[in-house]
Design a protein around this motif. Sequence first.
Motif, PDB file in Angstrom:
ATOM      1  N   LEU A 187       0.819  -1.209   0.000  1.00  0.00           N
ATOM      2  CA  LEU A 187       0.000   0.000   0.000  1.00  0.00           C
ATOM      3  C   LEU A 187       0.855   1.263   0.000  1.00  0.00           C
ATOM      4  O   LEU A 187       0.482   2.268  -0.611  1.00  0.00           O
ATOM      5  CB  LEU A 187      -0.943  -0.016   1.202  1.00  0.00           C
ATOM      6  CG  LEU A 187      -1.933  -1.190   1.241  1.00  0.00           C
ATOM      7  CD1 LEU A 187      -2.840  -1.087   2.454  1.00  0.00           C
ATOM      8  CD2 LEU A 187      -2.749  -1.258  -0.045  1.00  0.00           C
ATOM      9  N   LYS A 188       1.986   1.192   0.646  1.00  0.00           N
ATOM     10  CA  LYS A 188       2.885   2.343   0.651  1.00  0.00           C
ATOM     11  C   LYS A 188       3.361   2.655  -0.767  1.00  0.00           C
ATOM     12  O   LYS A 188       3.341   3.816  -1.206  1.00  0.00           O
ATOM     13  CB  LYS A 188       4.097   2.056   1.549  1.00  0.00           C
ATOM     14  CG  LYS A 188       5.133   3.172   1.578  1.00  0.00           C
ATOM     15  CD  LYS A 188       6.308   2.786   2.463  1.00  0.00           C
ATOM     16  CE  LYS A 188       7.379   3.861   2.451  1.00  0.00           C
ATOM     17  NZ  LYS A 188       8.554   3.462   3.292  1.00  0.00           N
ATOM     18  N   ASP A 189       3.769   1.626  -1.495  1.00  0.00           N
ATOM     19  CA  ASP A 189       4.248   1.842  -2.863  1.00  0.00           C
ATOM     20  C   ASP A 189       3.117   2.258  -3.798  1.00  0.00           C
ATOM     21  O   ASP A 189       3.319   3.052  -4.723  1.00  0.00           O
ATOM     22  CB  ASP A 189       4.910   0.573  -3.395  1.00  0.00           C
ATOM     23  CG  ASP A 189       6.332   0.405  -2.883  1.00  0.00           C
ATOM     24  OD1 ASP A 189       6.944   1.404  -2.476  1.00  0.00           O
ATOM     25  OD2 ASP A 189       6.835  -0.743  -2.886  1.00  0.00           O
ATOM     26  N   ALA A 190       1.907   1.712  -3.570  1.00  0.00           N
ATOM     27  CA  ALA A 190       0.794   1.993  -4.470  1.00  0.00           C
ATOM     28  C   ALA A 190       0.280   3.426  -4.357  1.00  0.00           C
ATOM     29  O   ALA A 190      -0.512   3.863  -5.195  1.00  0.00           O
ATOM     30  CB  ALA A 190      -0.350   1.012  -4.207  1.00  0.00           C
ATOM     31  N   LEU A 191       0.726   4.154  -3.349  1.00  0.00           N
ATOM     32  CA  LEU A 191       0.325   5.555  -3.218  1.00  0.00           C
ATOM     33  C   LEU A 191       0.895   6.427  -4.327  1.00  0.00           C
ATOM     34  O   LEU A 191       0.310   7.444  -4.695  1.00  0.00           O
ATOM     35  CB  LEU A 191       0.756   6.106  -1.846  1.00  0.00           C
ATOM     36  CG  LEU A 191      -0.077   5.648  -0.650  1.00  0.00           C
ATOM     37  CD1 LEU A 191       0.584   6.087   0.656  1.00  0.00           C
ATOM     38  CD2 LEU A 191      -1.501   6.201  -0.741  1.00  0.00           C
ATOM     39  N   ASP A 192       2.058   6.057  -4.870  1.00  0.00           N
ATOM     40  CA  ASP A 192       2.648   6.887  -5.918  1.00  0.00           C
ATOM     41  C   ASP A 192       3.309   6.083  -7.033  1.00  0.00           C
ATOM     42  O   ASP A 192       4.123   6.607  -7.788  1.00  0.00           O
ATOM     43  CB  ASP A 192       3.666   7.870  -5.309  1.00  0.00           C
ATOM     44  CG  ASP A 192       4.785   7.174  -4.545  1.00  0.00           C
ATOM     45  OD1 ASP A 192       4.897   5.932  -4.635  1.00  0.00           O
ATOM     46  OD2 ASP A 192       5.537   7.879  -3.852  1.00  0.00           O
ATOM     47  N   LYS A 193       2.944   4.795  -7.134  1.00  0.00           N
ATOM     48  CA  LYS A 193       3.511   3.949  -8.186  1.00  0.00           C
ATOM     49  C   LYS A 193       2.441   3.011  -8.726  1.00  0.00           C
ATOM     50  O   LYS A 193       1.401   2.789  -8.097  1.00  0.00           O
ATOM     51  CB  LYS A 193       4.677   3.117  -7.644  1.00  0.00           C
ATOM     52  CG  LYS A 193       5.860   3.905  -7.122  1.00  0.00           C
ATOM     53  CD  LYS A 193       6.940   2.944  -6.619  1.00  0.00           C
ATOM     54  CE  LYS A 193       8.150   3.695  -6.079  1.00  0.00           C
ATOM     55  NZ  LYS A 193       7.820   4.361  -4.796  1.00  0.00           N
ATOM     56  N   LYS A 194       2.731   2.428  -9.881  1.00  0.00           N
ATOM     57  CA  LYS A 194       1.895   1.345 -10.399  1.00  0.00           C
ATOM     58  C   LYS A 194       2.424   0.045  -9.814  1.00  0.00           C
ATOM     59  O   LYS A 194       3.555  -0.350 -10.067  1.00  0.00           O
ATOM     60  CB  LYS A 194       1.940   1.299 -11.923  1.00  0.00           C
ATOM     61  CG  LYS A 194       1.178   2.413 -12.603  1.00  0.00           C
ATOM     62  CD  LYS A 194       0.994   2.157 -14.092  1.00  0.00           C
ATOM     63  CE  LYS A 194       2.305   2.233 -14.841  1.00  0.00           C
ATOM     64  NZ  LYS A 194       2.094   2.081 -16.320  1.00  0.00           N
ATOM     65  N   VAL A 195       1.584  -0.616  -9.021  1.00  0.00           N
ATOM     66  CA  VAL A 195       1.983  -1.825  -8.312  1.00  0.00           C
ATOM     67  C   VAL A 195       1.100  -2.990  -8.758  1.00  0.00           C
ATOM     68  O   VAL A 195      -0.104  -2.821  -8.945  1.00  0.00           O
ATOM     69  CB  VAL A 195       1.841  -1.636  -6.781  1.00  0.00           C
ATOM     70  CG1 VAL A 195       2.156  -2.931  -6.037  1.00  0.00           C
ATOM     71  CG2 VAL A 195       2.769  -0.514  -6.313  1.00  0.00           C
ATOM     72  N   VAL A 196       1.713  -4.160  -8.940  1.00  0.00           N
ATOM     73  CA  VAL A 196       0.929  -5.371  -9.173  1.00  0.00           C
ATOM     74  C   VAL A 196       1.186  -6.333  -8.026  1.00  0.00           C
ATOM     75  O   VAL A 196       2.285  -6.384  -7.459  1.00  0.00           O
ATOM     76  CB  VAL A 196       1.250  -6.041 -10.522  1.00  0.00           C
ATOM     77  CG1 VAL A 196       0.872  -5.126 -11.668  1.00  0.00           C
ATOM     78  CG2 VAL A 196       2.705  -6.459 -10.624  1.00  0.00           C
ATOM     79  N   PHE A 197       0.151  -7.090  -7.691  1.00  0.00           N
ATOM     80  CA  PHE A 197       0.219  -8.059  -6.602  1.00  0.00           C
ATOM     81  C   PHE A 197      -0.160  -9.420  -7.179  1.00  0.00           C
ATOM     82  O   PHE A 197      -1.287  -9.625  -7.626  1.00  0.00           O
ATOM     83  CB  PHE A 197      -0.742  -7.649  -5.484  1.00  0.00           C
ATOM     84  CG  PHE A 197      -0.662  -8.498  -4.253  1.00  0.00           C
ATOM     85  CD1 PHE A 197       0.299  -8.268  -3.287  1.00  0.00           C
ATOM     86  CD2 PHE A 197      -1.560  -9.545  -4.066  1.00  0.00           C
ATOM     87  CE1 PHE A 197       0.369  -9.054  -2.144  1.00  0.00           C
ATOM     88  CE2 PHE A 197      -1.503 -10.333  -2.928  1.00  0.00           C
ATOM     89  CZ  PHE A 197      -0.524 -10.090  -1.970  1.00  0.00           C
ATOM     90  N   LEU A 198       0.779 -10.346  -7.188  1.00  0.00           N
ATOM     91  CA  LEU A 198       0.612 -11.633  -7.849  1.00  0.00           C
ATOM     92  C   LEU A 198       0.222 -12.715  -6.859  1.00  0.00           C
ATOM     93  O   LEU A 198       0.748 -12.781  -5.748  1.00  0.00           O
ATOM     94  CB  LEU A 198       1.915 -12.040  -8.543  1.00  0.00           C
ATOM     95  CG  LEU A 198       2.603 -10.987  -9.423  1.00  0.00           C
ATOM     96  CD1 LEU A 198       3.878 -11.560 -10.015  1.00  0.00           C
ATOM     97  CD2 LEU A 198       1.657 -10.485 -10.502  1.00  0.00           C
ATOM     98  N   THR A 199      -0.691 -13.579  -7.297  1.00  0.00           N
ATOM     99  CA  THR A 199      -1.097 -14.711  -6.479  1.00  0.00           C
ATOM    100  C   THR A 199      -1.246 -15.937  -7.378  1.00  0.00           C
ATOM    101  O   THR A 199      -1.525 -15.820  -8.576  1.00  0.00           O
ATOM    102  CB  THR A 199      -2.452 -14.464  -5.795  1.00  0.00           C
ATOM    103  OG1 THR A 199      -3.480 -14.403  -6.795  1.00  0.00           O
ATOM    104  CG2 THR A 199      -2.437 -13.168  -5.018  1.00  0.00           C
TER     105      THR A 199
END
Length: 274
Positions: A89-101
């Motif tokens: 969540l910290k990174d997603a505040l100012d970046k495009k983040v993907v979360f893989l499952t």
Amino acid sequence: MRQTVNNISMRPELGVVTMLTFIGLGLWDENDVSLKGLEAIREADVVYAEFYTSRLMGTTLEKMEALYGKPVKVLVREDVEQHPKDNVLKDALDKKVVFLTGGDAMVATTHVDLRLRAQKMGIDTAIIHGASISSAVCGATGLQNYRFGKSATIAFPYKNIISETPYDTIKMNKANGLHTLLFLDIDREKGYMTINRGVELLLAVEERRKEGVLTDALGVGIARAGSPAPCVKAAKLDELKALDFGAPLHIMVVPAELHFLEEEALQALAGLKT
């Protein structure tokens, strides 16, 4: 100030695009990811993954990173469930983040919780779905998907205490003519639960409670779904316990009374003997 364009959150004051995209990787190896998912991974600023709810047994982190062209930060349960503001969540505040499952992105409730936390923080989210074991079981066995009731997880005993939730779930589903999908526990120290161990735990509860829920009950075991060589076997539970299913991941079903097409499918696909 925040604008939204095509469901992607824009922060003009920072000059960045923010987004958290959940991507299901499918069932077996790095090649199971969809083209849409692969494109999103390659466009991301940061790539996270968790493999405690499921994992791709046919690949390695190194192979995944080679395909993606970027590093993958693997999180443990505590990172995702207790401290997501310190990473995802910290990174997603100012970046495009993907979360893989592994599997599909929103089958596990822990992923739903993470998505809700993100949205409460003003982070836009999206989902790119992948193949799920929940639907793959139907294809592998021939059991009809609309006949499945509530699922449950057979957990490793905690301090020698066996959870009776799976037994109660089977009991309830059988009373309603529904099949029960049973996930098998994954533990960092104890490893991957096998079908054999899962059956042992169910029968131990039956022996203690003596309610007859599992008397002559049929079980269906599936190992390595989505791989080039999956293993699918059906038999009475006391027989299933002795069969060799090979390497993980394993999952099992305790069906209710079978439809005649389901019985025919299990004979052809899982070696059920009548």
